[in-house]
Motif scaffolding. Structure first.
Motif, short mmCIF file in Angstrom:
data_model
loop_
_atom_site.label_atom_id
_atom_site.label_comp_id
_atom_site.label_asym_id
_atom_site.label_seq_id
_atom_site.Cartn_x
_atom_site.Cartn_y
_atom_site.Cartn_z
N THR A 1 -37.92 8.44 31.42
CA THR A 1 -38.33 7.30 30.54
C THR A 1 -37.47 7.29 29.37
O THR A 1 -37.24 8.32 28.76
N VAL A 2 -36.67 6.14 29.22
CA VAL A 2 -35.92 5.94 27.81
C VAL A 2 -36.61 4.97 27.19
O VAL A 2 -36.70 3.97 27.40
N SER A 3 -37.20 5.36 25.87
CA SER A 3 -37.89 4.50 25.14
C SER A 3 -37.87 5.20 23.73
O SER A 3 -37.91 6.27 23.72
N SER A 4 -37.91 4.37 22.71
CA SER A 4 -38.19 4.96 21.25
C SER A 4 -39.31 4.74 21.07
O SER A 4 -39.93 5.27 19.82
N ASN B 1 -25.93 10.62 30.23
CA ASN B 1 -25.85 10.45 28.71
C ASN B 1 -25.69 9.13 28.34
O ASN B 1 -25.85 8.06 29.12
N SER B 2 -26.00 8.77 27.19
CA SER B 2 -26.04 7.57 26.40
C SER B 2 -27.05 6.62 27.24
O SER B 2 -26.66 5.57 27.66
N LEU B 3 -28.25 7.14 27.68
CA LEU B 3 -29.21 6.60 28.15
C LEU B 3 -29.79 5.36 27.47
O LEU B 3 -29.88 5.22 26.37
N ARG B 4 -30.32 4.34 28.37
CA ARG B 4 -30.66 3.13 27.88
C ARG B 4 -32.04 2.91 28.60
O ARG B 4 -32.19 3.50 29.48
N PRO B 5 -32.74 1.91 27.83
CA PRO B 5 -34.07 1.63 28.36
C PRO B 5 -33.93 1.23 29.95
O PRO B 5 -34.92 1.71 30.60
N GLU B 6 -33.08 0.49 30.36
CA GLU B 6 -32.84 0.08 31.68
C GLU B 6 -32.72 1.10 32.67
O GLU B 6 -32.67 0.94 33.93
N GLY C 1 -36.28 17.85 36.06
CA GLY C 1 -35.51 17.56 34.97
C GLY C 1 -35.84 16.33 34.34
O GLY C 1 -35.12 15.97 32.87
N GLY C 2 -36.56 15.45 34.79
CA GLY C 2 -36.76 14.11 34.06
C GLY C 2 -37.67 14.57 32.94
O GLY C 2 -38.10 15.45 32.40
N GLY C 3 -38.02 13.35 32.25
CA GLY C 3 -38.68 13.42 30.83
C GLY C 3 -38.52 12.12 29.99
O GLY C 3 -38.19 11.05 30.55
N LEU C 4 -39.02 12.12 28.59
CA LEU C 4 -39.00 11.12 28.08
C LEU C 4 -37.79 11.35 27.15
O LEU C 4 -37.74 12.49 26.23
N VAL C 5 -36.93 10.33 26.73
CA VAL C 5 -35.90 10.53 25.86
C VAL C 5 -35.58 9.26 25.04
O VAL C 5 -35.94 7.97 25.83
N GLN C 6 -35.21 9.14 23.98
CA GLN C 6 -34.77 8.02 23.04
C GLN C 6 -33.66 7.48 23.59
O GLN C 6 -32.70 8.23 24.41
N PRO C 7 -33.21 6.30 23.41
CA PRO C 7 -31.98 5.52 23.71
C PRO C 7 -30.74 6.30 23.23
O PRO C 7 -30.99 6.77 21.76
N GLY C 8 -29.91 6.29 23.83
CA GLY C 8 -28.56 7.27 23.56
C GLY C 8 -28.75 8.64 23.65
O GLY C 8 -27.81 9.46 23.57
#
Length: 114
Positions: free
Chosen positions: A111-114, A83-88, A8-15
């Protein structure tokens, strides 16, 4: 014998949000408190959430009010809704018993990154 499989992991934007799943063998699932751990680069592995066999959750302060752990006995699977994922929050996420007693699997990268 594979006993825990994370997905279920992946790349997502902050928030953004992700939902992780951990499929466990039946014996492990039914008789253990299960937890989600994470390990960021250069840091120690840490427990972020755990849930007892009775369904009582516990969270690290860093994820409280953002992450929700749950377990589904119909499919012997533990979930982590993030939810509300952060880069950290970027890390490899693993599941295991709490305290850990099963050989660690490969985990799933978040990975949480814009």
């Amino acid at each position: 014998q594979v006993q825990l499989v994370e997905s279920g992991g992946g790349l997502v934007q902050p928030g953004g949000s992700l939902r992780l799943a951990c499929a466990a063998s039946r014996v492990i699932f039914r008789f253990n408190t299960l937890g989600w751990y994470r390990q960021a680069p250069g840091k120690q592995r840490e427990l972020v959430a755990a849930i007892t066999t009775f369904g009582l959750p516990n969270y690290a302060d860093s994820v409280k009010d953002r992450f929700t752990i749950s377990r589904d006995s119909a499919v012997d699977t533990v979930f982590l809704q993030m939810n509300s994922l952060r880069p950290e929050d970027t890390a490899v996420y693993y599941c295991n018993t709490d305290p850990s007693s099963i050989p660690w699997g490969q985990g799933t990268q978040v990975t949480v990154s814009s």
